[in-house]
Design an enzyme around this catalytic site. Sequence first.
Site, PDB file in Angstrom:
ATOM      1  N   LYS A   1       0.866  -1.173   0.000  1.00 56.81           N
ATOM      2  CA  LYS A   1       0.000   0.000   0.000  1.00 56.81           C
ATOM      3  C   LYS A   1       0.904   1.226   0.000  1.00 56.81           C
ATOM      4  O   LYS A   1       1.444   1.620   1.032  1.00 56.81           O
ATOM      5  CB  LYS A   1      -0.920   0.064   1.226  1.00 56.81           C
ATOM      6  CG  LYS A   1      -1.972   1.193   1.083  1.00 56.81           C
ATOM      7  CD  LYS A   1      -2.482   1.711   2.391  1.00 56.81           C
ATOM      8  CE  LYS A   1      -1.703   2.878   2.904  1.00 56.81           C
ATOM      9  NZ  LYS A   1      -1.786   4.117   2.081  1.00 56.81           N
TER      10      LYS A   1
ATOM     11  N   GLU B   1      10.395   2.135  10.221  1.00 50.42           N
ATOM     12  CA  GLU B   1      11.306   3.281  10.120  1.00 50.42           C
ATOM     13  C   GLU B   1      10.429   4.505  10.253  1.00 50.42           C
ATOM     14  O   GLU B   1       9.608   4.787   9.384  1.00 50.42           O
ATOM     15  CB  GLU B   1      12.065   3.241   8.794  1.00 50.42           C
ATOM     16  CG  GLU B   1      13.237   4.226   8.755  1.00 50.42           C
ATOM     17  CD  GLU B   1      12.868   5.524   8.069  1.00 50.42           C
ATOM     18  OE1 GLU B   1      12.664   6.522   8.807  1.00 50.42           O
ATOM     19  OE2 GLU B   1      12.781   5.552   6.841  1.00 50.42           O
TER      20      GLU B   1
ATOM     21  N   CYS C   1      13.376  12.016   6.772  1.00 53.81           N
ATOM     22  CA  CYS C   1      13.275  11.647   8.190  1.00 53.81           C
ATOM     23  C   CYS C   1      14.621  11.744   8.899  1.00 53.81           C
ATOM     24  O   CYS C   1      14.671  11.891  10.124  1.00 53.81           O
ATOM     25  CB  CYS C   1      12.728  10.233   8.313  1.00 53.81           C
ATOM     26  SG  CYS C   1      13.594   9.037   7.277  1.00 53.81           S
TER      27      CYS C   1
ATOM     28  N   GLU D   1       9.148  16.962  14.729  1.00 55.13           N
ATOM     29  CA  GLU D   1       9.633  16.845  13.358  1.00 55.13           C
ATOM     30  C   GLU D   1       8.830  17.797  12.467  1.00 55.13           C
ATOM     31  O   GLU D   1       7.616  17.648  12.317  1.00 55.13           O
ATOM     32  CB  GLU D   1       9.473  15.398  12.880  1.00 55.13           C
ATOM     33  CG  GLU D   1      10.095  15.114  11.538  1.00 55.13           C
ATOM     34  CD  GLU D   1      10.044  13.639  11.172  1.00 55.13           C
ATOM     35  OE1 GLU D   1      11.000  13.147  10.554  1.00 55.13           O
ATOM     36  OE2 GLU D   1       9.028  12.979  11.497  1.00 55.13           O
TER      37      GLU D   1
END
Length: 478
Positions: A170, A245, A279, A379
Amino acid sequence: MDNAGKFYINGEWVNPISTDTIAVVNPATEEVFTNIAAGNSEDVDAAVAAAKAAFPSFSQTSKEERVALLEKVIEVYKTRMGDIAAAVTSEMGAPSGLANGAQAPAGLGHVMATLKALKNHEFEEVMGTTTVVQEPVGVCAFITPWNWPLNQIMTKVAPALATGCTMVLKPSEVAPLNALIVAEVLHDAGVPAGVFNLVNGNGLDVGVPLTSHTDVDMVSFTGSTRAGVSVAENAAPTVKRVTQELGGKSANVILDDVDVAAVVGRDMFGMCMNTGQSCNAGSRMLVPNAMMDEAIAVAKATAESIPVGDPTAEGIAVGPVVSEAQFLKIQALIQKGIDEGATLVTGGVGRPDGLDKGFFVKPTVFANVTNDMTIAREEIFGPVITILGYGSEEEAIEIANDTEYGLSGYVSSADHDRAVSVARQLRTGMVHVNGAGGDINAPFGGYKRSGNGREWGLHGMLEFVETKSIFGGTPKAE
């Protein structure tokens, strides 16, 4: 795209159960340029059933057969590099230079790294009269993000193929077109029917039934920490293997013996690569207090020199962020930084001058940031850097580790041994020393709330195997 309204299941492009669609928006123009089919749990059931049916046969293929298959995938992938890069530019706004030079090649690189690992690895070991074998884990569910889509898709697909697993992907519904091209590549490379399957859709309608499915043996997820927690909860009742992750808030420790102009300029530009949507970006720049004024001046000059604009135009380094939702989130965090008392050095709220349309963000620098501020904790996922001061090396390490994340880190020093010493004290899965790039043959992953498990190369491949001991499996020597 011809197959945008279909899913790839059991070796064929099939119509979805529902007629629902999801609009795909070009972030540079804010215009819908295509629609994809939106899947549901019935589509997931069909894809998982195909993967389950294909597993007994594919899991028994030889290492030599899987080497040949990966070699064919590489051959076909190379012929579609231009299509992949164009899709990435259109759907997530990567500048053409980055899409052609890094985004599309990243996927190819990971197939090549996996092929190298496969060729050099033996899945069976003799220990006296015991034989220890590594076998494919089974049916795998992959959920991938929009920011480095080919990178994340192929770090999952390639090792699954290498070990004899079957899979359902997906991809992100925000940037799904590149995944459709991957499905075409795998089909043309001769991946057997049912081994690879693709269902598009959102997290609730496709992600949840996929990660909770009783016939899925492993989930590999890349995305936000918040979503990762949900994925783990969905997988827990059936005790699936889950590798993740997740987010990061990486510290960039600049020690007091460097050429500040060179290092800060390099790292400011690097932070803005992919419009800051990485990231592992070094978004917290830690600078000695005595060097702060020069560092701020260099960061400001660099940020203001970075060309921002139409990602299809030549020479553009920073395109738009991927979506309106991301744009608004970043704008809110920039305002939060101002409200909490950080010094806005350059950039700020609003689009860059001359860009009245598109999800463009000004390259932004904050100084006088403390590690308890929101912009130092959360973040941001945009071209925004925070500069924090420190007095001693020990304090720098303490600040760097004072975060819930632990994906990556950066250290710069004129003394290589000193830089490595600091790197060893950072609680992160990776550290870049003196501007070193990543190594696709080395493990990629994080500590703490940045996830678990590893991707890339041999370490990534071995996430896809179970280990079995066969006692008495080796005859005694006569």
